[in-house]
Design a protein around this motif. Structure first.
Motif, PDB file in Angstrom:
ATOM      1  N   GLY A 177      57.680  73.614  47.639  1.00 10.28           N
ATOM      2  CA  GLY A 177      56.508  73.288  46.818  1.00 10.28           C
ATOM      3  C   GLY A 177      55.734  74.507  46.376  1.00 10.28           C
ATOM      4  N   CYS A 178      56.363  75.690  46.475  1.00 10.50           N
ATOM      5  CA  CYS A 178      55.662  76.936  46.122  1.00 10.50           C
ATOM      6  C   CYS A 178      55.237  76.953  44.649  1.00 10.50           C
ATOM      7  CB  CYS A 178      56.561  78.129  46.426  1.00 10.50           C
ATOM      8  SG  CYS A 178      55.758  79.728  46.170  1.00 10.50           S
ATOM      9  N   ALA A 179      56.116  76.482  43.755  1.00  7.44           N
ATOM     10  CA  ALA A 179      55.789  76.489  42.321  1.00  7.44           C
ATOM     11  C   ALA A 179      54.599  75.588  42.027  1.00  7.44           C
ATOM     12  CB  ALA A 179      57.011  76.038  41.508  1.00  7.44           C
ATOM     13  N   ALA A 180      54.580  74.393  42.648  1.00 11.23           N
ATOM     14  CA  ALA A 180      53.469  73.461  42.443  1.00 11.23           C
ATOM     15  C   ALA A 180      52.178  74.026  43.034  1.00 11.23           C
ATOM     16  CB  ALA A 180      53.791  72.111  43.072  1.00 11.23           C
ATOM     17  N   THR A 181      52.293  74.686  44.178  1.00  7.93           N
ATOM     18  CA  THR A 181      51.121  75.309  44.809  1.00  7.93           C
ATOM     19  C   THR A 181      50.573  76.417  43.915  1.00  7.93           C
ATOM     20  OG1 THR A 181      52.041  74.866  47.010  1.00  7.93           O
ATOM     21  CG2 THR A 181      50.256  76.465  46.889  1.00  7.93           C
ATOM     22  N   ALA A 182      51.468  77.209  43.338  1.00  9.63           N
ATOM     23  CA  ALA A 182      51.049  78.298  42.445  1.00  9.63           C
ATOM     24  C   ALA A 182      50.337  77.742  41.210  1.00  9.63           C
ATOM     25  CB  ALA A 182      52.261  79.126  42.029  1.00  9.63           C
ATOM     26  N   ASP A 236      47.426  68.867  42.287  1.00  5.66           N
ATOM     27  CA  ASP A 236      47.342  68.721  43.735  1.00  5.66           C
ATOM     28  C   ASP A 236      48.124  67.497  44.216  1.00  5.66           C
ATOM     29  OD1 ASP A 236      46.156  69.717  46.246  1.00  5.66           O
ATOM     30  OD2 ASP A 236      45.142  67.772  46.277  1.00  5.66           O
ATOM     31  N   VAL A 237      48.094  66.412  43.445  1.00  9.87           N
ATOM     32  CA  VAL A 237      48.870  65.221  43.785  1.00  9.87           C
ATOM     33  C   VAL A 237      50.354  65.556  43.796  1.00  9.87           C
ATOM     34  CG1 VAL A 237      49.581  62.919  43.003  1.00  9.87           C
ATOM     35  CG2 VAL A 237      47.166  63.551  42.950  1.00  9.87           C
ATOM     36  N   VAL A 238      50.810  66.246  42.753  1.00 10.67           N
ATOM     37  CA  VAL A 238      52.225  66.646  42.655  1.00 10.67           C
ATOM     38  C   VAL A 238      52.606  67.542  43.830  1.00 10.67           C
ATOM     39  CG1 VAL A 238      53.883  67.996  41.302  1.00 10.67           C
ATOM     40  CG2 VAL A 238      52.345  66.394  40.154  1.00 10.67           C
ATOM     41  N   LYS A 239      51.767  68.526  44.129  1.00 10.46           N
ATOM     42  CA  LYS A 239      52.034  69.445  45.230  1.00 10.46           C
ATOM     43  C   LYS A 239      52.115  68.719  46.573  1.00 10.46           C
ATOM     44  CE  LYS A 239      48.961  71.222  47.612  1.00 10.46           C
ATOM     45  NZ  LYS A 239      49.516  70.919  48.952  1.00 10.46           N
TER      46      LYS A 239
END
Length: 308
Positions: A177-182, A236-239
């Protein structure tokens, strides 16, 4: 008037203290936010939690007071470097982007904020991944068991989860989930820090100083946190969904942040991206209000005997 030098050590200490104080105050709300964001309609469209209050009451009844702080250990351990990187990083980039005799432009403020957000993901990604597994354990246990029964969450620890992920997937396992967090953190910081700086500049100054009084920093952090947290809630939901490893039988599995976004939009509609938005505002607004106040009060300078 700008600082003539960038004092790293006291800023890092202040950032760490700010994170610890803030997280301790708002963690139970963050737990409710995670569970609300993760819940998906069952086969018959049923939902485990009706709203924030229902989730809070159910969680407290089944898991008691300490259950509300599931995952807080890893958060408190890693929030020190995370908040230090975010707050200090923004100050660092603002300091170096400022041109002599000129006010920092909005574009440069956004670059400074987004750069700080990009730097923090090295700590934020594993911290959020481990925290989410611990926070969500009670929900998934109840999904698989009987809702009427007081199903106890399985006994898991952040260490065991991290070691298992590293064993199976290497160090990249804890960066799921690094890309979503970024995406979330860079966007949040690009909105939050310029807005905070502008709001903070409007308030009362300390006597004989260019710095704002503590309550101005608190209110500015609160307001900027509200706007920024609501703006990035879809990310944030996606992450959160991508980083949830243990799923209920009716929960969907996603291969990427784009797949998660499209699937959620298709099956749950636009409103699904604002699940937990109220909780997130209730977490982020006071968290950053408290953090900014602690950061600017200068506890580290007092401890180290440094004159501000």
């Amino acid at each position: 008037m700008a600082d003539t030098q960038f004092s790293l050590v006291p800023k890092v200490i202040n950032g760490g203290i700010a994170g610890i104080v803030g997280v301790t105050c708002v963690f139970p709300i963050d737990l409710v936010k995670t569970r609300l964001q993760n819940q998906q309609p069952g086969p018959n469209g049923q939902l485990m939690y009706k709203n924030f209050r229902d989730c809070l009451v159910q969680t407290f009844k089944k898991e008691k007071f300490f259950g509300m702080y599931r995952g807080s250990g890893v958060n408190l351990l890693l929030i020190t470097p995370e908040k230090a990187i975010k707050l200090v990083g923004n100050d660092f980039f603002r300091y170096h982007l400022k041109q002599e005799g000129k006010k920092l432009s909005l574009t440069r403020e956004m670059i400074a904020g987004s750069s700080a957000g990009a730097c923090q993901i090295i700590v934020t990604t594993p911290m959020e991944l481990l925290k989410i597994q611990l926070q969500d354990a009670g929900r998934t246990a109840t999904v698989e068991g009987s809702k009427a029964a007081a199903v106890k969450p399985p006994k898991i620890s952040a260490t065991s989860i991290a070691m298992q992920l590293i064993k199976e997937k290497g160090i990249t396992g804890i960066y799921k989930g690094c890309a979503a967090t970024a995406l979330r953190d860079i966007t949040f910081s690009a909105i939050y820090f310029p807005l905070f700086a502008h709001l903070n500049s409007l308030g009362k100054r300390k006597e004989g100083s260019h710095e704002a009084v503590f309550y101005v920093s608190f209110i500015s952090g609160l307001a900027a946190g509200c706007v920024a947290s609501f703006s990035v809630n879809p990310l944030d939901v996606v992450k959160t969904r991508l980083q949830t490893l243990t799923k209920g039988s009716s929960d969907k599995t996603y291969t990427s942040w784009m797949h998660c976004f499209r699937s959620t939009l298709k099956h749950e509609g636009v409103l699904a991206f604002f699940k937990g938005a109220g909780c997130r505002i209730m977490v982020i607004a006071p968290l950053f209000g408290i953090a900014q106040t602690v950061y600017y009060v200068g506890i580290a300078e007092y401890i180290l005997g440094i004159k501000k």
